[in-house]
Design an enzyme around this catalytic site. Structure first.
Site, PDB file in Angstrom:
ATOM      1  N   ASP A 278       0.903  -1.018  -0.123  1.00 45.58           N
ATOM      2  CA  ASP A 278      -0.049   0.144   0.074  1.00 45.58           C
ATOM      3  C   ASP A 278       0.898   1.056  -0.115  1.00 45.58           C
ATOM      4  O   ASP A 278       2.025   1.160   0.214  1.00 45.58           O
ATOM      5  CB  ASP A 278      -0.884   0.040   1.293  1.00 45.58           C
ATOM      6  CG  ASP A 278      -2.250   0.909   0.969  1.00 45.58           C
ATOM      7  OD1 ASP A 278      -2.168   1.616  -0.080  1.00 45.58           O
ATOM      8  OD2 ASP A 278      -3.264   0.345   1.556  1.00 45.58           O
ATOM      9  N   GLU A 619     -17.439   9.661   4.360  1.00 44.80           N
ATOM     10  CA  GLU A 619     -16.839   8.416   4.498  1.00 44.80           C
ATOM     11  C   GLU A 619     -15.881   8.008   3.308  1.00 44.80           C
ATOM     12  O   GLU A 619     -16.100   8.217   2.267  1.00 44.80           O
ATOM     13  CB  GLU A 619     -17.959   7.444   4.642  1.00 44.80           C
ATOM     14  CG  GLU A 619     -18.693   7.340   3.454  1.00 44.80           C
ATOM     15  CD  GLU A 619     -19.877   6.228   3.408  1.00 44.80           C
ATOM     16  OE1 GLU A 619     -19.971   5.419   4.272  1.00 44.80           O
ATOM     17  OE2 GLU A 619     -20.692   5.982   2.668  1.00 44.80           O
TER      18      GLU A 619
END
Length: 881
Positions: A278, A619
């Site tokens: 990542d 979100e």
């Protein structure tokens, strides 16, 4: 080693000439090793030949996501970073499909496979259109797609749960396999694109702590919940790539975790592809503010490569750079052998070879795809079908489908005309987006449709102040974050807007001041604010309206001020970067768009459609949102934001029928709406055609059949703490309370009846398969889809209440009966023990086959379905991990 300078005769020479025709020279690969050029050899052998000709520095450079060209070997640059969660993302116009959680709500694996295949086509189209003359690719326009996200949506508070296929390991595995195989294609030699299963492993929030959290899942939960989908994508989908997560697991960062990468992924499951970190996760391995697992960047590079990470996304150096020095120094200082580095580089070139990037186009079937095959009418039609299939009818007291077209409709709410609400996150740009407002206007052309936003997501409705309302504006830029000293520049400006940290993701450490006049078009109380991250102040006519100077926020409080139409009001907007990288925009809320105007529109209407919920600005991934119910991209409350619920209650009090359309990526506790409103539709983030799908559902153009891939709880108070990764008390499998809407729930405009199930065997030996069939009949008044779900229950220690182990979405005409068959392998009857071992124990097995779970709550009918039982005989059989 020195590269071979010999151009061989025969096939390799022909290949070199063919590559020259492609524009990959000159001299195209003239200095590359002959074996690398030979498509008759296996990709492993070809990659090994190339790596053997590379210097240490050249090898290290290839581990960067923006891999540089190697001119002396005629290897073009390649950027590995492309996003394709629900369409080609961040690369301009593309077909935007429903967000991943919406795709999961279709419960239609063949459709998801087709969606991914279409996404892969558009990646190929964009690659052809943007490839450099020497074959290099730009970021977001390559063929290595960092999707799907198959983390388990264990807690609805997680902001990135929208990117997943929900809370269930089986549903996630089936959707993930369908998506990954769709991306990679079915050619036996070449990938259409490379799929990446992420984030390995256990990752699921909180977002604010993901760079520091060390998670210690129980052996049971790891095997039972967190790893099955990854195993399925590796062993069944043969996914080429896996992305390791930010968090640590049992003391070791995921990207330097030998137990996860070397042992479980490669040894136990036989994964032979490449692992990508990542972005900036390698830096987390050594930074003391993150894991601090080792002391230096070169140690971090060494432990990550040795554990099994092959590609470093983002910065990984001590100065947040992507300089290759830590990798080179790790080899030179004996922390990493060059053979270990070679292995990582070989894996990366194998992936590029399997994409056909070094072979003549005539050999690679996917090079037949042209640039014109992006965002086609056929692709948008598939997006519409996926959106229709994703819609879940949560509640319906008979209002829907509408019996006749209303003469006047009031469309209200922050998501009614919002592009953000269509696309979610990790998205592309739809060329012809259809919002719910636009969809209703197109579907009901004879109706008068009044649109009043009425509410923002968490406050009054906002819109960007137009350039025409700002006069004589100038902007001053200052060095430092507090407007210190004289301005470093002063210039005219059209508006108070800026993009911090762009075009590079840099922290400029600057502050700015815009000064001018504001001339409104309406008289009354306006609310002023600034969108985006960083600190800011707004001053009108000498009075400070908003002071959020030290508060990084996407949703800081609005400031109220009375303005007069046509009057020039002095305005000052001050802002600082404060480490942010977002877009700054001056916004206001005008009186004509507020709650009172919405209530007035409702009074004049025959039907009210309130389109609310959330947005990916609230979100999402590691955000700086500061609003009631939200924190860092995650949620602290599951409730519909108070501003929306308050307006809903006022609209309901008018006495007109109200349809609530929710657009969001996670479960909402709409308890008041469930108790008071006649109809509720869950639309997720439905993609570019979403508004057309919602309008069609309300009109009754099709019968809804979406099913919930997550549990809708009544409150976050029903759940364990967010940071507790134990599965006890979570998801339908281990939750003991009463849900607002259970996993698998979804209503229809028709009815279905189930016949007696037929088992292949009354008893099976441990490890043997079992088959079951059931007749399903459309006993209602119209054609429609049923999602037939198969749940398995075992009364054995460690077993969940029930687990999904089969589903089929079937279309049935009125009166039609179809026999639906399921095949259960031995693993479907297995249970995980506390030590993480999985075995098939003797004893009874209960099956439920129906349109949902065999659960109900007060006021919610149990889904139609039937039960069957059989026995597992013999000794327990332990399964491999």
């Amino acid at each position: 080693m020195k590269a071979s300078a010999i151009i061989p005769s025969g096939g390799a020479l022909a290949l070199a000439l063919a590559l020259a025709v492609m524009g990959l020279g000159p001299p195209a690969f003239a200095q590359a090793p002959a074996a690398f050029l030979d498509p008759a050899l296996k990709p492993d052998a070809r990659a090994a030949a190339l790596v053997s000709a590379m210097t240490l520095e050249e090898k290290a450079g290839q581990l960067k996501h923006a891999a540089p060209a190697i001119p002396r070997l005629s290897v073009p640059a390649y950027n590995w970073w492309s996003e394709g969660l629900h369409g080609v993302a961040r690369a301009g116009e593309a077909t935007v499909f429903p967000q991943a959680i919406g795709l999961a709500a279709t419960w239609d694996a063949p459709m998801v496979h087709g969606v991914a295949d279409t996404i892969a086509t558009e990646f190929r189209a964009k690659y052809v259109a943007t490839r450099a003359a020497n074959g290099g690719s730009a970021q977001y326009r390559g063929l290595t797609v960092w999707s799907p996200n198959i983390n388990i949506f264990r807690d609805p508070r997680w902001g990135r749960g929208q990117e997943t296929y929900g809370e269930d390991p089986f549903l996630t595995a089936e959707m993930g396999v369908a998506f990954a195989t769709g991306l990679q294609g079915d050619d036996p030699t070449y990938y259409k694109t490379v799929a990446t299963a992420k984030h390995f492993a256990v990752h699921s929030g909180p977002e604010a702590d993901r760079h520091r959290d060390d998670i210690h899942p129980s052996a049971h939960d790891l095997e039972d919940t967190y790893l099955p989908a990854f195993k399925a994508l590796v062993t069944r989908a043969r996914v080429e790539s896996v992305m390791c997560a930010y968090n640590a697991v049992d003391g070791a960062p995921a990207c330097a975790n030998t137990a996860l990468l070397a042992n479980r992924l490669r040894r136990d499951w036989g994964f032979s592809g490449h692992v990508v970190s990542d972005c900036a996760a390698i830096a987390d391995v050594f930074l003391p503010t993150s894991h601090g697992y080792v002391k230096t960047a070169e140690q971090a590079a060494a432990v990550s490569i040795k554990a099994g990470t092959d590609l470093f996304c983002g910065e990984f150096g001590p100065d947040k750079s992507a300089d290759i020095a830590p990798i080179v120094d790790a080899v030179r200082h004996g922390l990493l052998s060059e053979a270990e580095l070679d292995q990582a580089v070989r894996r990366l070139f194998v992936a590029r070879l399997k994409l056909g990037l070094f072979d003549p186009p005539a050999r690679v079937p996917y090079f037949k795809i042209t640039a014109a095959e992006n965002d086609t009418p056929e692709h948008r039609a598939l997006s519409l079908e996926a959106a229709k299939a994703s819609l879940v009818l949560l509640k319906n007291d008979g209002l829907l489908p509408l019996k006749a077209a209303p003469a006047r409709i009031a469309v209200i709410g922050p998501n009614a005309d919002s592009l953000d609400a269509l696309v979610g996150n990790y998205n592309g740009t739809p060329s012809r987006p259809v919002t719910v407002l636009a969809g209703l206007r197109a579907r009901f052309p004879g109706a008068r449709i009044d649109f009043v936003e009425g509410s923002g997501w968490t406050e009054a409705p906002r819109e960007t102040v137009p350039d025409s309302a700002l006069k004589d504006l100038k902007v001053e830029t200052f060095h430092g974050l507090d407007l210190e000293g004289p301005a470093t520049s002063t210039e005219a400006a059209a508006n108070a807007r800026f993009s911090w940290g762009r075009p590079q993701r840099q922290e400029r450490q600057t502050s700015m001041r815009w000064t001018g006049t504001l001339v409104p078009t309406e008289t009354g109380v306006h609310r002023l604010s600034v969108s985006g991250e960083g600190g800011y102040r707004v001053i009108v006519d000498g009075r400070t309206v908003v002071d959020a100077w030290t508060r990084a926020s996407d949703s800081a409080p609005d400031g109220q001020v009375a303005l007069t139409a046509g009057k020039a009001h002095a305005i000052v907007v001050e802002a600082n970067q404060s480490g942010s990288r977002g877009d700054l925009r001056l916004q206001w809320s005008r009186p004509s768009r507020g709650a009172d105007a919405a209530v007035a529109a409702a009074k004049a209407a025959d039907l009210v459609v309130f389109v609310g919920g959330l947005t990916a600005k609230l979100e999402g991934e590691e955000m700086s949102v500061r609003a009631p119910g939200f924190a860092g991209g995650d949620r602290t409350s599951l409730d519909l934001p108070a501003a929306q619920e308050g307006l809903l209650e006022r609209l309901h009090a008018v006495g007109k029928p109200v349809v609530l359309v929710l657009m969001n990526g996670s479960a909402l506790s709409v308890n008041w709406a469930d108790a008071h409103l006649p109809a509720i539709v869950e639309a997720w983030y439905p993609g570019g055609e979403g508004g057309r799908a919602v309008a069609g559902l309300l009109a009754g153009d099709f019968s809804p059949a979406g099913r919930l891939p997550v549990t809708f709880y009544r409150s976050a108070d029903q759940l364990p703490p967010f940071k507790d990764y134990g599965m006890a008390g979570r998801t339908y499998r281990y939750f003991g309370g009463e849900a607002l809407y259970p996993f698998g729930h979804g209503l229809s405009y028709t009815r279905f009846a189930y016949g007696e199930p037929v088992l292949e065997q009354a008893a099976v030996k441990a490890g043997e398969a079992q088959g079951v069939a059931v007749d399903v009949t459309n006993s209602g008044p119209r054609d429609g889809d049923e999602v037939v779900q198969l749940y398995v229950s075992r009364d054995v220690a460690g077993a969940p209440a029930r687990s999904l182990h089969g589903f089929q979405r079937v279309h049935l005409k009125v009166g039609e009966t179809r026999r639906v068959r399921f095949a259960l392998d031995g693993a479907a009857m297995s249970v995980v023990a506390a030590d993480g071992s999985r075995s098939i124990a003797p004893g009874s097995v209960t099956l439920w086959i129906g349109g949902g779970q065999p659960v109900s709550r007060l006021g919610l009918a149990t889904a139609a379905g039937v039960e069957a039982r059989f026995v597992v005989e013999g000794s327990a059989v332990q399964l491999s991990r």
